[in-house]
Design a protein around this motif. Structure first.
Motif, PDB file in Angstrom:
ATOM      1  N   LEU A 102      -7.132  -7.643 -28.103  1.00 16.45           N
ATOM      2  CA  LEU A 102      -6.109  -7.243 -27.140  1.00 16.45           C
ATOM      3  C   LEU A 102      -6.595  -7.352 -25.696  1.00 16.45           C
ATOM      4  O   LEU A 102      -5.794  -7.547 -24.793  1.00 16.45           O
ATOM      5  CB  LEU A 102      -5.614  -5.837 -27.454  1.00 16.45           C
ATOM      6  CG  LEU A 102      -4.911  -5.706 -28.809  1.00 16.45           C
ATOM      7  CD1 LEU A 102      -4.535  -4.264 -29.092  1.00 16.45           C
ATOM      8  CD2 LEU A 102      -3.694  -6.606 -28.860  1.00 16.45           C
ATOM      9  N   LEU A 103      -7.896  -7.263 -25.493  1.00 15.90           N
ATOM     10  CA  LEU A 103      -8.446  -7.472 -24.160  1.00 15.90           C
ATOM     11  C   LEU A 103      -8.203  -8.917 -23.714  1.00 15.90           C
ATOM     12  O   LEU A 103      -7.747  -9.162 -22.601  1.00 15.90           O
ATOM     13  CB  LEU A 103      -9.940  -7.162 -24.141  1.00 15.90           C
ATOM     14  CG  LEU A 103     -10.594  -7.360 -22.782  1.00 15.90           C
ATOM     15  CD1 LEU A 103     -11.197  -6.050 -22.308  1.00 15.90           C
ATOM     16  CD2 LEU A 103     -11.661  -8.419 -22.886  1.00 15.90           C
ATOM     17  N   VAL A 104      -8.467  -9.863 -24.592  1.00 21.63           N
ATOM     18  CA  VAL A 104      -8.250 -11.282 -24.270  1.00 21.63           C
ATOM     19  C   VAL A 104      -6.763 -11.550 -24.060  1.00 21.63           C
ATOM     20  O   VAL A 104      -6.366 -12.241 -23.118  1.00 21.63           O
ATOM     21  CB  VAL A 104      -8.845 -12.180 -25.375  1.00 21.63           C
ATOM     22  CG1 VAL A 104      -8.469 -13.628 -25.151  1.00 21.63           C
ATOM     23  CG2 VAL A 104     -10.354 -12.024 -25.431  1.00 21.63           C
ATOM     24  N   VAL A 105      -5.926 -10.969 -24.928  1.00 23.04           N
ATOM     25  CA  VAL A 105      -4.480 -11.124 -24.771  1.00 23.04           C
ATOM     26  C   VAL A 105      -4.041 -10.527 -23.426  1.00 23.04           C
ATOM     27  O   VAL A 105      -3.202 -11.106 -22.726  1.00 23.04           O
ATOM     28  CB  VAL A 105      -3.730 -10.460 -25.949  1.00 23.04           C
ATOM     29  CG1 VAL A 105      -2.235 -10.372 -25.679  1.00 23.04           C
ATOM     30  CG2 VAL A 105      -3.992 -11.214 -27.229  1.00 23.04           C
ATOM     31  N   GLY A 106      -4.611  -9.397 -23.066  1.00 19.39           N
ATOM     32  CA  GLY A 106      -4.280  -8.768 -21.781  1.00 19.39           C
ATOM     33  C   GLY A 106      -4.672  -9.625 -20.597  1.00 19.39           C
ATOM     34  O   GLY A 106      -3.917  -9.739 -19.630  1.00 19.39           O
ATOM     35  N   VAL A 107      -5.846 -10.244 -20.655  1.00 19.92           N
ATOM     36  CA  VAL A 107      -6.284 -11.092 -19.543  1.00 19.92           C
ATOM     37  C   VAL A 107      -5.360 -12.299 -19.383  1.00 19.92           C
ATOM     38  O   VAL A 107      -4.909 -12.617 -18.283  1.00 19.92           O
ATOM     39  CB  VAL A 107      -7.749 -11.543 -19.740  1.00 19.92           C
ATOM     40  CG1 VAL A 107      -8.119 -12.631 -18.755  1.00 19.92           C
ATOM     41  CG2 VAL A 107      -8.692 -10.360 -19.591  1.00 19.92           C
ATOM     42  N   PHE A 108      -5.055 -12.962 -20.497  1.00 14.01           N
ATOM     43  CA  PHE A 108      -4.172 -14.127 -20.408  1.00 14.01           C
ATOM     44  C   PHE A 108      -2.737 -13.719 -20.051  1.00 14.01           C
ATOM     45  O   PHE A 108      -2.058 -14.418 -19.299  1.00 14.01           O
ATOM     46  CB  PHE A 108      -4.207 -14.935 -21.701  1.00 14.01           C
ATOM     47  CG  PHE A 108      -5.444 -15.767 -21.832  1.00 14.01           C
ATOM     48  CD1 PHE A 108      -5.676 -16.844 -20.989  1.00 14.01           C
ATOM     49  CD2 PHE A 108      -6.401 -15.459 -22.786  1.00 14.01           C
ATOM     50  CE1 PHE A 108      -6.834 -17.600 -21.104  1.00 14.01           C
ATOM     51  CE2 PHE A 108      -7.552 -16.213 -22.912  1.00 14.01           C
ATOM     52  CZ  PHE A 108      -7.776 -17.287 -22.062  1.00 14.01           C
ATOM     53  N   GLY A 109      -2.291 -12.602 -20.587  1.00 17.68           N
ATOM     54  CA  GLY A 109      -0.957 -12.103 -20.227  1.00 17.68           C
ATOM     55  C   GLY A 109      -0.874 -11.724 -18.764  1.00 17.68           C
ATOM     56  O   GLY A 109       0.113 -12.009 -18.088  1.00 17.68           O
ATOM     57  N   GLY A 110      -1.927 -11.089 -18.250  1.00 17.88           N
ATOM     58  CA  GLY A 110      -1.963 -10.741 -16.834  1.00 17.88           C
ATOM     59  C   GLY A 110      -2.010 -11.972 -15.947  1.00 17.88           C
ATOM     60  O   GLY A 110      -1.380 -12.017 -14.886  1.00 17.88           O
ATOM     61  N   GLY A 111      -2.768 -12.976 -16.387  1.00 18.89           N
ATOM     62  CA  GLY A 111      -2.808 -14.225 -15.617  1.00 18.89           C
ATOM     63  C   GLY A 111      -1.459 -14.900 -15.566  1.00 18.89           C
ATOM     64  O   GLY A 111      -1.024 -15.382 -14.526  1.00 18.89           O
ATOM     65  N   ALA A 112      -0.772 -14.915 -16.705  1.00 18.18           N
ATOM     66  CA  ALA A 112       0.560 -15.533 -16.748  1.00 18.18           C
ATOM     67  C   ALA A 112       1.554 -14.749 -15.895  1.00 18.18           C
ATOM     68  O   ALA A 112       2.309 -15.336 -15.114  1.00 18.18           O
ATOM     69  CB  ALA A 112       1.045 -15.620 -18.193  1.00 18.18           C
ATOM     70  N   ALA A 113       1.553 -13.427 -16.046  1.00 17.80           N
ATOM     71  CA  ALA A 113       2.471 -12.602 -15.257  1.00 17.80           C
ATOM     72  C   ALA A 113       2.165 -12.718 -13.764  1.00 17.80           C
ATOM     73  O   ALA A 113       3.077 -12.818 -12.935  1.00 17.80           O
ATOM     74  CB  ALA A 113       2.381 -11.147 -15.701  1.00 17.80           C
TER      75      ALA A 113
END
Length: 99
Positions: free
Chosen positions: A52-63
């Motif tokens: 979920l940390l990796v998902v959060g980083v990529f999700g934050g980058g996209a957002a």
């Protein structure tokens, strides 16, 4: 004779113009960090390290990128409507639209 602008006034004007884009950079970084910490917290809560940390980083980058893109398009369009040549809608460099 045109009035000469003092170096101090010129520097202040330059920093004021740059500050709005510096703010966008800080907003982009803050978005990624918030998503990173939320992903880290969720990983600790559910024991799924580091998924979920990796998902959060990529999700934050996209957002962050989407927000940055929308804001820059909005600012460029706004300036184009104010009459800055070559930026956004209404510039003189665009061919007339067929009606």
């Amino acid at each position: 004779m045109p009035d000469k602008e003092s170096p101090t006034r010129k520097a202040v004007r330059t920093y004021a113009q740059a500050s709005e884009y510096l703010g966008l950079g800080f907003q982009f970084a803050a978005t990624i960090l918030v998503f990173l910490f939320v992903g880290h917290w969720l990983d600790a809560r559910f024991g799924t390290h580091p998924v979920l940390l990796v998902v959060g980083v990529f999700g934050g980058g996209a957002a962050g990128f989407i927000t940055l893109y929308r804001d820059l398009v909005h600012r460029t369009g706004r300036r184009g409507r104010q009459g800055i040549r070559g930026c956004g809608r209404g510039s003189e460099s665009e061919p007339p639209s067929p009606s």
